[in-house]
Design a protein around this motif. Sequence first.
Motif, short mmCIF file in Angstrom:
data_model
loop_
_atom_site.label_atom_id
_atom_site.label_comp_id
_atom_site.label_asym_id
_atom_site.label_seq_id
_atom_site.Cartn_x
_atom_site.Cartn_y
_atom_site.Cartn_z
N PRO A 16 -4.55 9.09 -23.28
CA PRO A 16 -4.13 8.43 -24.42
C PRO A 16 -3.67 7.56 -23.31
N PHE A 17 -3.62 7.05 -22.51
CA PHE A 17 -2.99 5.63 -21.87
C PHE A 17 -4.23 4.58 -21.16
N THR A 18 -4.02 3.46 -22.04
CA THR A 18 -5.13 1.89 -21.54
C THR A 18 -4.97 2.13 -20.22
N LEU A 19 -3.92 2.38 -19.88
CA LEU A 19 -3.78 1.66 -18.02
C LEU A 19 -3.64 2.31 -17.46
N PRO A 20 -3.98 2.03 -16.18
CA PRO A 20 -4.07 3.24 -15.07
C PRO A 20 -2.24 3.07 -14.79
N VAL A 21 -2.02 3.76 -13.51
CA VAL A 21 -1.09 3.54 -12.62
C VAL A 21 -1.40 3.34 -11.26
N SER A 22 -1.58 1.84 -10.58
CA SER A 22 -2.10 1.56 -9.35
C SER A 22 -1.42 1.17 -8.01
N ASN A 23 -1.01 1.95 -7.27
CA ASN A 23 -0.22 1.36 -6.03
C ASN A 23 -0.77 1.87 -4.70
N ARG A 24 -0.66 0.83 -4.08
CA ARG A 24 -1.39 0.64 -2.30
C ARG A 24 -0.26 1.70 -1.35
N LEU A 25 -0.63 2.35 -0.45
CA LEU A 25 0.73 3.48 0.08
C LEU A 25 0.42 1.82 1.45
N ALA A 26 2.38 2.72 1.78
CA ALA A 26 2.79 1.44 2.69
C ALA A 26 4.01 2.26 3.44
N ARG A 27 4.55 1.95 4.83
CA ARG A 27 5.09 2.25 5.73
C ARG A 27 5.62 1.30 5.75
N ALA A 28 7.37 1.70 5.51
CA ALA A 28 8.55 1.17 5.84
C ALA A 28 8.99 1.10 6.98
N ALA A 29 9.39 -0.75 7.73
CA ALA A 29 9.88 -0.54 8.93
C ALA A 29 10.48 0.30 9.60
N ALA A 30 10.66 0.67 10.69
CA ALA A 30 12.11 1.46 11.43
C ALA A 30 13.65 1.17 11.22
N ALA A 31 13.92 1.54 10.34
CA ALA A 31 15.73 1.69 10.71
C ALA A 31 16.20 2.53 11.53
N PRO A 32 16.77 2.24 12.18
CA PRO A 32 17.84 3.29 12.59
C PRO A 32 19.46 2.87 12.23
#
Length: 331
Positions: free
Chosen positions: A309-325
């Motif tokens: 019964p939720f009326t709105l979705p969850v919509s997320n774009r996939l991203a990758r973080a920059a390397a952080a040694p």
Amino acid sequence: MTYLRLLQHLSTDNVRSVILAEGDAAHVLPGVTTVRELALRAIAQGTTLAEAARGCGQGESIDIAAEFAAGRLLAPIDHEDAAHLLMTGTGLTHLGSAEGRDKMHKAAASGEHVTDSMRMFLEGLEGGKPAEGAEGQQPEWFYKGDGSQLVGPTEPLTMPAFAKDGGEEPELAGVYLIGEDGTPYRLGVALANEFSDHVTERHNYLWLAHSKLRQAALGPELLLGDVPAHVEGTSRILRDGTTIWEKPFLSGEANMSHSFHNLEQHHFKYDLFRRPGDLHVHFFGTATLSFSDAVQTQEGDVFEVSAAPFTLPVSNRLARAAAAPVIVKAL
């Protein structure tokens, strides 16, 4: 049946507000800025969260679909101190959820051997819905992180630079607040994308803990009251605006091997999870993964999870973080 939903909103001038939605109508609640604040008020007054929301009166009407499209809806729960919001979850809780997991490490077992995943699933099937007052079978449990790893319904899901995969997990999440006397209060449930690294998990199922230390996203609506016994939704992946994978998913106790009560009991039985004032977001699991269908996600893909019964979705774009040694220094 019409469900009450609470949403958190951030205006263009950074003013926060809470929205109460019922059916297609929605309005701002005067005098309250966060769902946590409203929940604390309800506990203090000895009322339900729905009663506390109705007691606020009605502010201006608001079009939640338009606000969602504009990216102005937040996750439906948060804490000003991220360390006081814990994200955890359970797996192998849904009918059919063992199949994909079982495949991940069946190669290491003989034809007659029941894998650990299948054994845990079968034990849950047998004892995951105990009678009232009885102790049920404990589920698989994992830790995802604190509130710093919770993202809103339209924000990117960012995998670490070292991740092998970023994959969706469409499910329900319970949202809880611990009262001053240590009592856990379920505020409601939200639509969720639990988000994991399934390639890492497949390499060795003992790496499940590593694969779960990722962000997670919640849909904008916190559904109040009893959790629906049957939830049916759709999980899809879009690439450059085109759907490359789509599949229905089921949740709710009618489609689970564990009851919500049993999952809650085995989480909150630990004293450290009953610290007054803390928030908990607990993911209840899923049986539907694109990874099980050999889909390889790419940066820029959009995960979209929707379910009534939720009326709105969850919509997320996939991203990758920059390397952080990381450099560990001795003092």
